[in-house]
Scaffold this active site. Structure first.
Site, PDB file in Angstrom:
ATOM      1  N   TYR A  73      11.514  56.899  31.324  1.00  0.00           N
ATOM      2  CA  TYR A  73      10.759  56.321  30.206  1.00  0.00           C
ATOM      3  C   TYR A  73      10.563  54.814  30.378  1.00  0.00           C
ATOM      4  CZ  TYR A  73       9.918  60.473  27.555  1.00  0.00           C
ATOM      5  OH  TYR A  73       9.408  61.688  27.174  1.00  0.00           O
ATOM      6  N   GLN A 111      -1.693  60.611  19.333  1.00  0.00           N
ATOM      7  CA  GLN A 111      -0.508  61.234  19.935  1.00  0.00           C
ATOM      8  C   GLN A 111       0.053  60.319  21.026  1.00  0.00           C
ATOM      9  OE1 GLN A 111      -1.302  65.727  20.582  1.00  0.00           O
ATOM     10  NE2 GLN A 111      -3.307  64.796  20.387  1.00  0.00           N
ATOM     11  N   VAL A 113       1.652  57.098  22.952  1.00  0.00           N
ATOM     12  CA  VAL A 113       2.800  56.221  22.677  1.00  0.00           C
ATOM     13  C   VAL A 113       2.577  54.833  23.279  1.00  0.00           C
ATOM     14  CG1 VAL A 113       4.407  58.167  22.547  1.00  0.00           C
ATOM     15  CG2 VAL A 113       4.004  57.076  24.767  1.00  0.00           C
ATOM     16  N   HIS A 129       3.465  60.566  17.642  1.00  0.00           N
ATOM     17  CA  HIS A 129       4.567  60.842  18.579  1.00  0.00           C
ATOM     18  C   HIS A 129       5.366  59.588  18.909  1.00  0.00           C
ATOM     19  CE1 HIS A 129       2.314  64.718  20.021  1.00  0.00           C
ATOM     20  NE2 HIS A 129       2.864  64.858  18.825  1.00  0.00           N
ATOM     21  N   CYS A 137      18.228  52.797  18.428  1.00  0.00           N
ATOM     22  CA  CYS A 137      19.644  53.079  18.610  1.00  0.00           C
ATOM     23  C   CYS A 137      19.923  54.537  18.239  1.00  0.00           C
ATOM     24  CB  CYS A 137      20.454  52.134  17.739  1.00  0.00           C
ATOM     25  SG  CYS A 137      22.213  52.480  17.784  1.00  0.00           S
ATOM     26  N   CYS A 140      22.526  54.120  14.876  1.00  0.00           N
ATOM     27  CA  CYS A 140      22.122  53.626  13.548  1.00  0.00           C
ATOM     28  C   CYS A 140      20.608  53.595  13.343  1.00  0.00           C
ATOM     29  CB  CYS A 140      22.700  52.229  13.310  1.00  0.00           C
ATOM     30  SG  CYS A 140      21.917  50.962  14.324  1.00  0.00           S
ATOM     31  N   CYS A 161      24.954  47.927  17.812  1.00  0.00           N
ATOM     32  CA  CYS A 161      26.127  48.692  17.394  1.00  0.00           C
ATOM     33  C   CYS A 161      27.383  48.286  18.151  1.00  0.00           C
ATOM     34  CB  CYS A 161      25.872  50.177  17.595  1.00  0.00           C
ATOM     35  SG  CYS A 161      24.788  50.843  16.358  1.00  0.00           S
ATOM     36  N   ALA A 246     -14.145  59.617  27.377  1.00  0.00           N
ATOM     37  CA  ALA A 246     -14.152  58.845  26.130  1.00  0.00           C
ATOM     38  C   ALA A 246     -14.709  57.437  26.355  1.00  0.00           C
ATOM     39  CB  ALA A 246     -12.729  58.768  25.570  1.00  0.00           C
TER      40      ALA A 246
END
Ligand code: BJW
Length: 257
Positions: A73, A111, A113, A129, A137, A140, A161, A246
């Site tokens: 990611y 959708q 990110v 999404h 986190c 928390c 944290c 598009a």
């Protein structure tokens, strides 16, 4: 047909556009699914052709190997940070400005990110999404926006944290099997109730619940349009199907006013 759709865009009272990975393809970001393209190198083909979604885009995958999932990611996060909006994103931002000038509503349900709609200047954007630019986190839920350098550690400890030594960051995206953010679903439902024009752009329309929004809009009486170079499960259900990219079709619709 484009002339008719341009007219609808210029006169509708409540337009909803749902976008998917295809609208960002012309910004150099890979889609998840879709036809293989002989003219594209292997590292630009759809992500799920190279990577297994069940090993990367599920909470179970993250629990099993947070380092591998976070690394993947973070690699994509850096790609999204470097990407710039293309003429498709810019056209949607322009359509929102024009709608505002005649006190009509224009909502982008995305959708994606990648935050490219925001970068293009769209302001009424609902991230169904989540966002890869933001991480949160796991203990928390505090959100944080890492800088432009690669995360130095995997998994990344959550700095918010200090008392929870097990707390780590995860991308603030929605994985398979997770609920979509409540606020995003509420905003989508509310806009769908009075939608009179619904455009589905650059999505394969297979991931729920986003794929069903077009049917909800149609039930409320909206005219439905799809813009995609490939046929999808909704192609035969929509009122107008425009086969094309598009970044080429949307600027033409804007210019035709
Ligand atoms: C161009 C172009 C150009 C190319 N111009 N176009 C009901 C029935 C069956 C299953 C389910 C169901 N309800 C829920 C599920 C399970 C699941 C689901 O839908 N599975 C299906 C795959 C079967 N859904 C969920 O789990 C969702 N959660 C949920 O519903 O919670 C409640 C619940 C839980 C459990 C059980 C039941 C209910 C969450 C879904 C989260 C999706 N997450 C991902 C990853 C996000 C993080 C990340 O970035 O890694 O979101 S998966 C991936 O797919 C990503 C995308 O947003 C999403 C949609 O993909 P998209 O955008 O359509 O992209 P592609 O690649 O599929 O298509 C690109 C298109 O562009 C193609 O058509 C091209 O032709 C086109 N294109 N160039 C225009 N230039």
């Amino acid at each position: 047909m484009e002339h008719r759709i341009a007219h609808l865009l210029a006169t509708s009272k409540n337009t909803i556009v749902i976008t998917g990975a295809g609208i960002s393809a012309e910004s150099g970001l890979r889609t998840f699914r879709g036809a293989s393209h002989a003219d594209l190198p292997a590292d630009m083909q759809a992500l799920w052709k190279e990577f297994d979604p069940m090993k990367l885009a599920t909470p179970e995958a993250f629990d099993a190997d947070p380092a591998a999932v976070s690394r993947w990611y973070d690699w994509r996060r850096l790609g999204c940070l470097a990407a710039i909006p293309n003429p498709g994103h810019m056209a949607l931002a322009e359509l929102e400005r024009r709608a505002a000038s005649r006190t009509a509503r224009f909502t982008v349900l995305t959708q994606n990110v990648d935050r490219l709609h925001h970068k293009a200047g769209s302001t009424n954007v609902v991230e169904l999404h989540g966002s890869i630019i933001q991480w949160r986190c796991t203990s928390c839920e505090t959100k944080t926006t890492p800088g432009p350098d690669p995360l130095p550690q995997f998994p990344m400890p959550a700095p918010c944290c200090p008392n929870d030594s097990a707390a780590i960051l995860r991308p603030d995206v929605v994985w398979f099997g997770e609920m979509l953010p409540f606020e995003a679903l509420r905003a989508a439902d509310e806009a769908l109730e009075s939608c009179d024009l619904f455009l589905s752009i650059g999505t394969s329309s297979v991931v729920q619940p986003a794929a069903s929004f077009i049917q909800v809009a149609a039930q409320h009486g909206a005219t439905t349009v799809e813009i995609n170079p490939e046929p999808t499960p909704i192609s035969r259900l929509v009122d107008f199907s425009l086969r094309g990219k598009a970044g080429e079709v949307l600027p033409r619709l804007v210019d035709r006013r």
